[in-house]
Design an enzyme around this catalytic site. Structure first.
Site, PDB file in Angstrom:
ATOM      1  N   HIS A 140      -5.692   3.613  -1.480  1.00 37.56           N
ATOM      2  CA  HIS A 140      -7.030   3.973  -0.998  1.00 37.56           C
ATOM      3  C   HIS A 140      -7.292   5.407  -1.427  1.00 37.56           C
ATOM      4  O   HIS A 140      -6.686   6.339  -0.907  1.00 37.56           O
ATOM      5  CB  HIS A 140      -7.093   3.836   0.524  1.00 37.56           C
ATOM      6  N   HIS A 143      -3.975  -4.786   7.553  1.00 39.76           N
ATOM      7  CA  HIS A 143      -4.149  -3.707   8.516  1.00 39.76           C
ATOM      8  C   HIS A 143      -3.272  -3.948   9.742  1.00 39.76           C
ATOM      9  O   HIS A 143      -3.434  -4.923  10.469  1.00 39.76           O
ATOM     10  CB  HIS A 143      -5.597  -3.525   8.963  1.00 39.76           C
ATOM     11  N   THR A 199      -8.512   3.323   8.412  1.00 40.87           N
ATOM     12  CA  THR A 199      -9.707   2.498   8.488  1.00 40.87           C
ATOM     13  C   THR A 199      -9.720   1.744   9.811  1.00 40.87           C
ATOM     14  O   THR A 199      -8.780   1.034  10.145  1.00 40.87           O
ATOM     15  CB  THR A 199      -9.757   1.513   7.311  1.00 40.87           C
ATOM     16  N   GLU A 246     -11.174  -9.395   2.569  1.00 42.78           N
ATOM     17  CA  GLU A 246      -9.908  -9.047   3.215  1.00 42.78           C
ATOM     18  C   GLU A 246     -10.165  -9.019   4.708  1.00 42.78           C
ATOM     19  O   GLU A 246     -10.930  -8.180   5.201  1.00 42.78           O
ATOM     20  CB  GLU A 246      -9.365  -7.702   2.745  1.00 42.78           C
ATOM     21  N   GLU A 276      -8.671   0.357  -3.051  1.00 39.05           N
ATOM     22  CA  GLU A 276      -9.486   0.422  -1.837  1.00 39.05           C
ATOM     23  C   GLU A 276     -10.382   1.650  -1.904  1.00 39.05           C
ATOM     24  O   GLU A 276      -9.933   2.734  -2.284  1.00 39.05           O
ATOM     25  CB  GLU A 276      -8.605   0.509  -0.587  1.00 39.05           C
ATOM     26  N   HIS A 293       0.980   6.081   2.108  1.00 40.83           N
ATOM     27  CA  HIS A 293       1.744   6.966   2.977  1.00 40.83           C
ATOM     28  C   HIS A 293       3.018   7.494   2.333  1.00 40.83           C
ATOM     29  O   HIS A 293       3.668   8.371   2.905  1.00 40.83           O
ATOM     30  CB  HIS A 293       1.989   6.297   4.321  1.00 40.83           C
ATOM     31  N   ARG A 350      -9.497   8.297  -1.025  1.00 41.51           N
ATOM     32  CA  ARG A 350     -10.514   8.766  -0.091  1.00 41.51           C
ATOM     33  C   ARG A 350     -11.260   9.983  -0.647  1.00 41.51           C
ATOM     34  O   ARG A 350     -10.753  10.692  -1.518  1.00 41.51           O
ATOM     35  CB  ARG A 350      -9.868   9.147   1.249  1.00 41.51           C
ATOM     36  N   ARG A 363      -6.817  12.767   1.079  1.00 43.51           N
ATOM     37  CA  ARG A 363      -5.801  13.129   2.067  1.00 43.51           C
ATOM     38  C   ARG A 363      -4.419  12.599   1.715  1.00 43.51           C
ATOM     39  O   ARG A 363      -3.408  13.115   2.187  1.00 43.51           O
ATOM     40  CB  ARG A 363      -6.192  12.639   3.454  1.00 43.51           C
ATOM     41  N   ASN A 379       0.852  -1.182   0.000  1.00 41.88           N
ATOM     42  CA  ASN A 379       0.000   0.000   0.000  1.00 41.88           C
ATOM     43  C   ASN A 379       0.898   1.247   0.000  1.00 41.88           C
ATOM     44  O   ASN A 379       1.703   1.433   0.918  1.00 41.88           O
ATOM     45  CB  ASN A 379      -0.909  -0.004   1.232  1.00 41.88           C
TER      46      ASN A 379
END
Length: 245
Positions: A42, A191, A100, A151, A69, A9, A44, A48, A6
Protein backbone atom coordinates in the site's frame (compact mmCIF):
# COMPACT_ATOMS: atom_id res chain seq x y z
CA UNK A 1 -6.97 -19.88 -3.52
CA UNK A 2 -3.74 -17.90 -3.29
CA UNK A 3 -1.80 -16.29 -0.45
CA UNK A 4 -0.59 -12.76 -1.17
CA UNK A 5 1.73 -11.33 1.48
CA UNK A 6 1.53 -7.64 2.34
CA UNK A 7 5.07 -6.37 3.04
CA UNK A 8 4.10 -2.91 4.31
CA UNK A 9 5.19 -3.58 7.87
CA UNK A 10 8.59 -4.84 6.88
CA UNK A 11 9.01 -1.30 5.58
CA UNK A 12 7.55 0.05 8.84
CA UNK A 13 10.33 -1.68 10.77
CA UNK A 14 12.95 -0.38 8.34
CA UNK A 15 11.66 3.18 8.60
CA UNK A 16 11.66 3.13 12.41
CA UNK A 17 15.44 3.61 12.38
CA UNK A 18 15.88 5.21 8.98
CA UNK A 19 18.21 2.41 7.97
CA UNK A 20 18.09 0.41 4.76
CA UNK A 21 16.95 -2.79 6.44
CA UNK A 22 14.92 -4.88 6.67
CA UNK A 23 14.24 -4.48 2.96
CA UNK A 24 10.61 -5.18 1.90
CA UNK A 25 11.84 -6.31 -1.51
CA UNK A 26 14.07 -8.96 0.03
CA UNK A 27 11.16 -9.99 2.25
CA UNK A 28 9.01 -10.34 -0.85
CA UNK A 29 11.57 -12.67 -2.40
CA UNK A 30 11.59 -14.86 0.71
CA UNK A 31 7.79 -14.99 0.77
CA UNK A 32 7.58 -16.09 -2.85
CA UNK A 33 10.32 -18.67 -2.41
CA UNK A 34 8.34 -20.04 0.56
CA UNK A 35 5.24 -20.50 -1.61
CA UNK A 36 3.32 -17.20 -1.58
CA UNK A 37 1.62 -16.51 -4.91
CA UNK A 38 2.37 -12.81 -4.84
CA UNK A 39 2.91 -9.60 -2.93
CA UNK A 40 0.71 -6.73 -1.78
CA UNK A 41 1.83 -3.23 -0.85
CA UNK A 42 0.00 0.00 0.00
CA UNK A 43 1.68 3.18 -1.20
CA UNK A 44 0.18 5.91 0.97
CA UNK A 45 0.22 9.64 0.38
CA UNK A 46 2.42 10.15 3.46
CA UNK A 47 4.74 7.25 2.52
CA UNK A 48 4.58 6.02 6.12
CA UNK A 49 5.89 2.57 5.19
CA UNK A 50 6.32 1.69 1.51
CA UNK A 51 8.26 4.32 -0.45
CA UNK A 52 8.01 5.11 -4.15
CA UNK A 53 11.38 3.48 -4.82
CA UNK A 54 10.16 0.29 -3.12
CA UNK A 55 7.27 0.11 -5.57
CA UNK A 56 9.51 0.11 -8.63
CA UNK A 57 11.89 -2.42 -7.09
CA UNK A 58 8.99 -4.70 -6.18
CA UNK A 59 7.82 -4.57 -9.78
CA UNK A 60 11.29 -5.60 -10.93
CA UNK A 61 11.63 -8.48 -8.46
CA UNK A 62 8.21 -9.99 -7.74
CA UNK A 63 7.58 -13.07 -9.88
CA UNK A 64 3.94 -13.70 -9.01
CA UNK A 65 0.92 -11.44 -8.60
CA UNK A 66 1.70 -7.83 -7.67
CA UNK A 67 -1.22 -6.04 -5.97
CA UNK A 68 -0.88 -2.26 -5.63
CA UNK A 69 -3.19 -0.99 -2.86
CA UNK A 70 -3.93 2.71 -3.23
CA UNK A 71 -6.29 5.59 -2.75
CA UNK A 72 -7.82 6.71 -6.02
CA UNK A 73 -5.85 9.96 -6.25
CA UNK A 74 -4.42 11.34 -9.46
CA UNK A 75 -0.91 10.86 -8.05
CA UNK A 76 -1.47 7.18 -7.33
CA UNK A 77 -3.16 6.58 -10.68
CA UNK A 78 -0.13 8.04 -12.43
CA UNK A 79 2.35 5.97 -10.40
CA UNK A 80 0.40 2.73 -10.72
CA UNK A 81 0.08 3.06 -14.49
CA UNK A 82 3.83 3.62 -14.74
CA UNK A 83 4.56 0.58 -12.54
CA UNK A 84 2.00 -1.62 -14.33
CA UNK A 85 1.13 -4.14 -11.56
CA UNK A 86 -1.18 -7.08 -12.22
CA UNK A 87 -3.83 -5.60 -9.95
CA UNK A 88 -4.73 -2.37 -8.19
CA UNK A 89 -6.93 -2.49 -5.12
CA UNK A 90 -8.66 0.81 -4.46
CA UNK A 91 -9.07 1.54 -0.75
CA UNK A 92 -10.29 4.45 1.37
CA UNK A 93 -7.44 6.32 2.99
CA UNK A 94 -7.25 8.78 5.86
CA UNK A 95 -4.08 10.37 7.19
CA UNK A 96 -5.23 9.84 10.79
CA UNK A 97 -5.91 6.11 10.56
CA UNK A 98 -3.39 3.54 11.74
CA UNK A 99 -4.57 1.12 9.08
CA UNK A 100 -7.42 0.99 6.58
CA UNK A 101 -10.50 1.04 8.79
CA UNK A 102 -13.25 -0.14 6.47
CA UNK A 103 -14.41 -0.60 2.94
CA UNK A 104 -15.19 2.03 0.33
CA UNK A 105 -18.55 3.77 0.54
CA UNK A 106 -19.63 2.94 -2.99
CA UNK A 107 -22.49 5.44 -3.10
CA UNK A 108 -20.03 8.23 -2.31
CA UNK A 109 -17.28 7.22 -4.76
CA UNK A 110 -19.37 5.79 -7.59
CA UNK A 111 -19.67 8.84 -9.84
CA UNK A 112 -15.99 9.76 -9.49
CA UNK A 113 -14.87 6.19 -10.14
CA UNK A 114 -17.12 5.93 -13.18
CA UNK A 115 -16.02 9.22 -14.75
CA UNK A 116 -12.36 9.55 -13.69
CA UNK A 117 -10.82 6.43 -12.18
CA UNK A 118 -12.02 3.44 -14.18
CA UNK A 119 -11.51 5.12 -17.59
CA UNK A 120 -7.87 5.77 -16.65
CA UNK A 121 -7.19 2.03 -16.59
CA UNK A 122 -9.26 0.78 -19.49
CA UNK A 123 -6.42 1.21 -21.97
CA UNK A 124 -4.15 -0.89 -19.72
CA UNK A 125 -4.01 -4.56 -18.73
CA UNK A 126 -4.22 -3.67 -15.02
CA UNK A 127 -7.13 -5.37 -13.25
CA UNK A 128 -9.18 -3.34 -10.76
CA UNK A 129 -10.35 -4.54 -7.36
CA UNK A 130 -12.43 -2.57 -4.87
CA UNK A 131 -11.97 -2.99 -1.12
CA UNK A 132 -15.50 -3.12 0.25
CA UNK A 133 -17.56 -4.37 3.15
CA UNK A 134 -19.88 -7.32 2.46
CA UNK A 135 -22.87 -5.11 1.77
CA UNK A 136 -25.26 -6.14 -1.01
CA UNK A 137 -25.62 -2.65 -2.51
CA UNK A 138 -21.87 -1.94 -2.45
CA UNK A 139 -21.16 -5.21 -4.25
CA UNK A 140 -23.82 -4.45 -6.85
CA UNK A 141 -22.34 -1.00 -7.48
CA UNK A 142 -18.87 -2.53 -7.85
CA UNK A 143 -20.24 -4.83 -10.55
CA UNK A 144 -22.06 -1.93 -12.23
CA UNK A 145 -18.73 -0.11 -12.52
CA UNK A 146 -17.22 -3.15 -14.22
CA UNK A 147 -14.78 -3.98 -11.44
CA UNK A 148 -12.74 -7.11 -12.13
CA UNK A 149 -12.71 -8.10 -8.47
CA UNK A 150 -13.65 -7.08 -4.97
CA UNK A 151 -11.63 -7.55 -1.81
CA UNK A 152 -13.96 -8.28 1.06
CA UNK A 153 -13.03 -6.36 4.19
CA UNK A 154 -12.57 -9.02 6.88
CA UNK A 155 -11.62 -6.63 9.68
CA UNK A 156 -15.05 -6.62 11.30
CA UNK A 157 -14.96 -10.40 11.47
CA UNK A 158 -11.37 -10.43 12.74
CA UNK A 159 -12.15 -7.91 15.51
CA UNK A 160 -15.49 -9.38 16.62
CA UNK A 161 -15.69 -9.83 20.40
CA UNK A 162 -18.06 -12.78 20.64
CA UNK A 163 -18.60 -16.03 18.81
CA UNK A 164 -22.07 -14.86 17.85
CA UNK A 165 -20.68 -11.71 16.26
CA UNK A 166 -18.02 -13.71 14.41
CA UNK A 167 -20.62 -16.14 13.09
CA UNK A 168 -22.85 -13.30 11.93
CA UNK A 169 -20.01 -11.60 10.12
CA UNK A 170 -18.90 -14.84 8.48
CA UNK A 171 -22.42 -15.24 7.16
CA UNK A 172 -22.31 -11.73 5.72
CA UNK A 173 -18.96 -12.48 4.07
CA UNK A 174 -20.34 -15.74 2.68
CA UNK A 175 -23.36 -14.01 1.15
CA UNK A 176 -21.16 -11.25 -0.22
CA UNK A 177 -18.79 -13.72 -1.83
CA UNK A 178 -21.64 -15.62 -3.46
CA UNK A 179 -23.17 -12.40 -4.77
CA UNK A 180 -19.87 -11.11 -6.20
CA UNK A 181 -19.13 -14.45 -7.84
CA UNK A 182 -22.57 -14.57 -9.43
CA UNK A 183 -22.00 -11.04 -10.76
CA UNK A 184 -18.81 -12.19 -12.47
CA UNK A 185 -16.20 -10.68 -10.17
CA UNK A 186 -13.26 -12.42 -8.52
CA UNK A 187 -13.50 -12.57 -4.75
CA UNK A 188 -10.48 -11.59 -2.69
CA UNK A 189 -10.34 -11.05 1.06
CA UNK A 190 -8.14 -9.38 3.61
CA UNK A 191 -7.62 -7.34 6.77
CA UNK A 192 -6.92 -8.57 10.28
CA UNK A 193 -6.47 -12.22 9.32
CA UNK A 194 -4.16 -14.46 11.31
CA UNK A 195 -3.47 -18.14 11.95
CA UNK A 196 -6.41 -18.40 14.37
CA UNK A 197 -9.21 -16.66 12.48
CA UNK A 198 -8.19 -17.71 8.97
CA UNK A 199 -9.49 -21.34 9.11
CA UNK A 200 -13.14 -20.43 9.83
CA UNK A 201 -13.04 -17.89 7.01
CA UNK A 202 -11.68 -20.37 4.48
CA UNK A 203 -14.13 -23.02 5.66
CA UNK A 204 -17.18 -20.76 5.46
CA UNK A 205 -16.66 -18.28 2.62
CA UNK A 206 -16.72 -19.72 -0.92
CA UNK A 207 -15.09 -18.54 -4.15
CA UNK A 208 -12.04 -17.00 -2.46
CA UNK A 209 -9.28 -16.20 -4.91
CA UNK A 210 -6.55 -14.07 -3.26
CA UNK A 211 -6.21 -13.80 0.50
CA UNK A 212 -4.07 -10.85 1.57
CA UNK A 213 -2.27 -11.09 4.91
CA UNK A 214 0.33 -8.67 6.22
CA UNK A 215 0.59 -7.46 9.80
CA UNK A 216 -0.13 -10.78 11.51
CA UNK A 217 2.20 -12.65 9.19
CA UNK A 218 5.08 -10.21 9.66
CA UNK A 219 4.49 -10.21 13.42
CA UNK A 220 4.54 -14.02 13.62
CA UNK A 221 7.70 -14.05 11.52
CA UNK A 222 9.57 -12.31 14.35
CA UNK A 223 9.27 -15.56 16.31
CA UNK A 224 8.97 -18.21 13.62
CA UNK A 225 10.97 -16.85 10.70
CA UNK A 226 9.48 -15.42 7.54
CA UNK A 227 9.66 -18.48 5.30
CA UNK A 228 8.31 -20.75 8.05
CA UNK A 229 5.43 -18.35 8.77
CA UNK A 230 4.41 -18.19 5.10
CA UNK A 231 4.37 -21.99 5.01
CA UNK A 232 2.21 -22.12 8.16
CA UNK A 233 -0.39 -19.82 6.58
CA UNK A 234 -0.31 -21.88 3.40
CA UNK A 235 -0.75 -25.07 5.40
CA UNK A 236 -3.81 -23.62 7.13
CA UNK A 237 -5.34 -22.61 3.80
CA UNK A 238 -4.64 -25.96 2.17
CA UNK A 239 -5.70 -28.11 5.13
CA UNK A 240 -8.92 -26.19 5.72
CA UNK A 241 -9.82 -26.18 2.05
CA UNK A 242 -9.27 -29.94 1.80
CA UNK A 243 -11.55 -30.65 4.76
CA UNK A 244 -14.39 -28.66 3.20
CA UNK A 245 -14.29 -30.30 -0.27
Amino acid sequence: MQLLVNVDHVATLRNARGEGYPDPVEAAKVCEQAGASGIVFHLRKDRRHIKTDDVHRLKENVKGTLDFEMAATNEMIKISKAVDPHLITLVPESREELTTEGGLDMEVVYDDFEKRVFPAYRETDIAISLFIDPNEEDIKLAADLGSDAIELHTGTYANADTEEEKAAELERLKKGAIQAHELGMKVNAGHGLNLVNLPPLVETVPHLNDISIGHALVSSALYLGLDNTVQKFLDVMLTTKQTTN
